[in-house]
Design a protein around this motif. Structure first.
Motif, PDB file in Angstrom:
ATOM      1  N   CYS A  12      92.622  33.801  36.219  1.00  0.00           N
ATOM      2  CA  CYS A  12      93.327  33.245  35.059  1.00  0.00           C
ATOM      3  C   CYS A  12      94.819  33.163  35.412  1.00  0.00           C
ATOM      4  O   CYS A  12      95.249  33.643  36.467  1.00  0.00           O
ATOM      5  CB  CYS A  12      93.138  34.178  33.865  1.00  0.00           C
ATOM      6  SG  CYS A  12      93.761  35.819  34.220  1.00  0.00           S
ATOM      7  N   TYR A  13      95.574  32.619  34.506  1.00  0.00           N
ATOM      8  CA  TYR A  13      97.014  32.443  34.717  1.00  0.00           C
ATOM      9  C   TYR A  13      97.707  33.776  35.046  1.00  0.00           C
ATOM     10  O   TYR A  13      98.497  33.873  35.991  1.00  0.00           O
ATOM     11  CB  TYR A  13      97.623  31.801  33.451  1.00  0.00           C
ATOM     12  CG  TYR A  13      99.091  32.018  33.304  1.00  0.00           C
ATOM     13  CD1 TYR A  13      99.987  31.287  34.084  1.00  0.00           C
ATOM     14  CD2 TYR A  13      99.599  32.966  32.419  1.00  0.00           C
ATOM     15  CE1 TYR A  13     101.342  31.494  33.977  1.00  0.00           C
ATOM     16  CE2 TYR A  13     100.954  33.184  32.315  1.00  0.00           C
ATOM     17  CZ  TYR A  13     101.828  32.449  33.093  1.00  0.00           C
ATOM     18  OH  TYR A  13     103.168  32.671  32.990  1.00  0.00           O
ATOM     19  N   VAL A  15      96.550  36.620  36.219  1.00  0.00           N
ATOM     20  CA  VAL A  15      96.181  37.219  37.498  1.00  0.00           C
ATOM     21  C   VAL A  15      96.807  36.433  38.655  1.00  0.00           C
ATOM     22  O   VAL A  15      97.356  37.019  39.593  1.00  0.00           O
ATOM     23  CB  VAL A  15      94.638  37.299  37.624  1.00  0.00           C
ATOM     24  CG1 VAL A  15      94.222  37.588  39.050  1.00  0.00           C
ATOM     25  CG2 VAL A  15      94.101  38.365  36.686  1.00  0.00           C
ATOM     26  N   CYS A  92     101.093  40.442  32.418  1.00  0.00           N
ATOM     27  CA  CYS A  92     100.771  39.098  31.930  1.00  0.00           C
ATOM     28  C   CYS A  92     101.545  38.845  30.625  1.00  0.00           C
ATOM     29  O   CYS A  92     101.587  39.723  29.752  1.00  0.00           O
ATOM     30  CB  CYS A  92      99.278  38.983  31.667  1.00  0.00           C
ATOM     31  SG  CYS A  92      98.868  37.403  30.914  1.00  0.00           S
ATOM     32  N   HIS A  94     100.749  37.351  28.054  1.00  0.00           N
ATOM     33  CA  HIS A  94      99.887  37.560  26.867  1.00  0.00           C
ATOM     34  C   HIS A  94      99.795  39.055  26.522  1.00  0.00           C
ATOM     35  O   HIS A  94      99.781  39.443  25.359  1.00  0.00           O
ATOM     36  CB  HIS A  94      98.476  37.029  27.106  1.00  0.00           C
ATOM     37  CG  HIS A  94      98.423  35.549  27.288  1.00  0.00           C
ATOM     38  ND1 HIS A  94      98.757  34.669  26.292  1.00  0.00           N
ATOM     39  CD2 HIS A  94      98.086  34.799  28.354  1.00  0.00           C
ATOM     40  CE1 HIS A  94      98.622  33.437  26.743  1.00  0.00           C
ATOM     41  NE2 HIS A  94      98.232  33.484  27.994  1.00  0.00           N
ATOM     42  N   VAL A  95      99.723  39.883  27.566  1.00  0.00           N
ATOM     43  CA  VAL A  95      99.666  41.340  27.349  1.00  0.00           C
ATOM     44  C   VAL A  95     101.015  41.817  26.812  1.00  0.00           C
ATOM     45  O   VAL A  95     101.082  42.639  25.896  1.00  0.00           O
ATOM     46  CB  VAL A  95      99.294  42.083  28.654  1.00  0.00           C
ATOM     47  CG1 VAL A  95      99.325  43.584  28.444  1.00  0.00           C
ATOM     48  CG2 VAL A  95      97.933  41.642  29.163  1.00  0.00           C
ATOM     49  N   THR A 158      93.592  41.709  24.770  1.00  0.00           N
ATOM     50  CA  THR A 158      93.559  40.257  25.034  1.00  0.00           C
ATOM     51  C   THR A 158      92.160  39.749  25.365  1.00  0.00           C
ATOM     52  O   THR A 158      91.848  38.586  25.147  1.00  0.00           O
ATOM     53  CB  THR A 158      94.504  39.891  26.203  1.00  0.00           C
ATOM     54  OG1 THR A 158      94.092  40.629  27.346  1.00  0.00           O
ATOM     55  CG2 THR A 158      95.940  40.171  25.874  1.00  0.00           C
ATOM     56  N   ALA A 256      87.967  36.861  35.504  1.00  0.00           N
ATOM     57  CA  ALA A 256      89.353  36.403  35.663  1.00  0.00           C
ATOM     58  C   ALA A 256      90.039  37.043  36.865  1.00  0.00           C
ATOM     59  O   ALA A 256      91.133  36.642  37.251  1.00  0.00           O
ATOM     60  CB  ALA A 256      90.145  36.708  34.393  1.00  0.00           C
TER      61      ALA A 256
HETATM   62  S1  SF4 Z   1      95.722  38.172  29.134  1.00  0.00           S
HETATM   63 FE1  SF4 Z   1      94.423  38.840  30.781  1.00  0.00          FE
HETATM   64  S2  SF4 Z   1      92.840  37.280  30.919  1.00  0.00           S
HETATM   65 FE2  SF4 Z   1      94.524  36.393  29.750  1.00  0.00          FE
HETATM   66  S3  SF4 Z   1      95.794  35.292  31.225  1.00  0.00           S
HETATM   67 FE3  SF4 Z   1      96.611  37.350  30.994  1.00  0.00          FE
HETATM   68  S4  SF4 Z   1      95.670  38.554  32.610  1.00  0.00           S
HETATM   69 FE4  SF4 Z   1      94.457  36.704  32.343  1.00  0.00          FE
END
Ligand code: SF4
Length: 273
Positions: A12-13, A15, A92, A94-95, A158, A256
């Protein structure tokens, strides 16, 4: 035999970004805090390139510490700064958003609830940002037993399934009159899950590729099992030709944190069978 790749699979983005940052700092004096991703083959490859792994900062006196995509709590940044280490933050985005949401909700005086897996490193990092006060709920039963609170703030790991999140939130709606819900689910996970389920409904056998310690790969395998015979493998060497006997169509998906080269090897081996 037809071999079909899932529409969305593999890195995924977040990683991709973490691996790129780690590779850019492969100088023999850089370490990731915990394995960069849940994939032992990738960890070995990075090690060979000059990025090691440490479990904590105790033994490090100099060099670069790379924060992996799951993120860490504020204390780790403080500790690394105090030691004079260079920090490369591959959390990430998102995290990071989930972490900042936990902080914001906690500072707003709410009881923070994280919907997710208690022992997952990402959830642990989000918990740390809630001033260590969040309550983690994994199941509907957990939510049913949750005591009412005056102010609630709900966020998610996430990689939690949207379906599970909605079910748990439905129970929590009865537990407070003042609730803020921040849906911090990442679309990469949902995309992969949806595409895998769709493909599993069209094939005789599904191969799910990814580390056994990868939560999102395990989840993909669990979903596919509902539709057809499914095997969770880490690499092409684990793939047994017997599994594909009498199969007309074989589907492939990957978590991912599964590198493209491993997906490619499995795909080629299937075609040769
Ligand atoms: S939150 Fe997790 S699954 Fe989503 S892009 Fe980020 S690392 Fe990848």
């Amino acid at each position: 035999m037809e071999v079909i790749l899932s529409e969305y699979l593999g890195f995924c983005y977040g990683v991709k970004r973490a691996i790129k940052l780690a590779e850019e700092h492969a100088d023999g004096k850089s370490w990731t805090l915990g394995p960069i991703i849940h994939n032992p083959q990738m960890v070995e490859r990075l090690q060979a390139e000059g990025v090691g792994t440490v479990t904590d900062l105790t033994a490090l006196e100099e060099g670069t510490i790379i924060i992996r995509s799951h993120g860490v709590g504020p204390q780790v940044y403080k500790e690394a700064q105090a030691k004079g280490l260079k920090i490369v933050d591959a959390t990430c985005p998102h995290v990071k958003k989930a972490q900042m949401s936990a902080k914001e909700l906690s500072e707003d005086g709410r009881q923070v609830v994280i919907v997710g897996e208690k022992n997952h490193p990402e959830v642990k990092s989000i918990f740390e940002w809630s001033n260590k006060q969040a309550i983690i709920l994994e199941t509907e039963a957990d939510a049913e037993n949750f005591a009412p609170r005056s102010k609630l703030g709900i966020i998610s790991q996430t990689t939690v399934s949207g379906e599970n999140f909605v079910k748990i939130v439905a129970h929590l709606l009865e537990k407070s009159h003042d609730i803020r819900i921040l849906r911090t689910i990442c679309t990469a996970t949902e995309q992969r899950q949806k595409a895998a389920l769709e493909l599993a409904g069209q094939v005789d056998v599904m191969l799910v590729i990814g580390g056994r310690n990868s939560a999102n790969t395990t989840r993909l395998a669990q979903l596919c099992e509902k539709k057809c015979r499914t095997y969770h493998i880490e690499t092409a060497t684990e793939l047994s030709p017997v599994w594909l006997e009498n199969a007309n169509k074989v589907g492939i998906t990957a978590g991912a944190s599964t590198p493209d080269w491993i997906i490619g090897e499995v795909y080629k081996k299937c075609q040769r069978i």
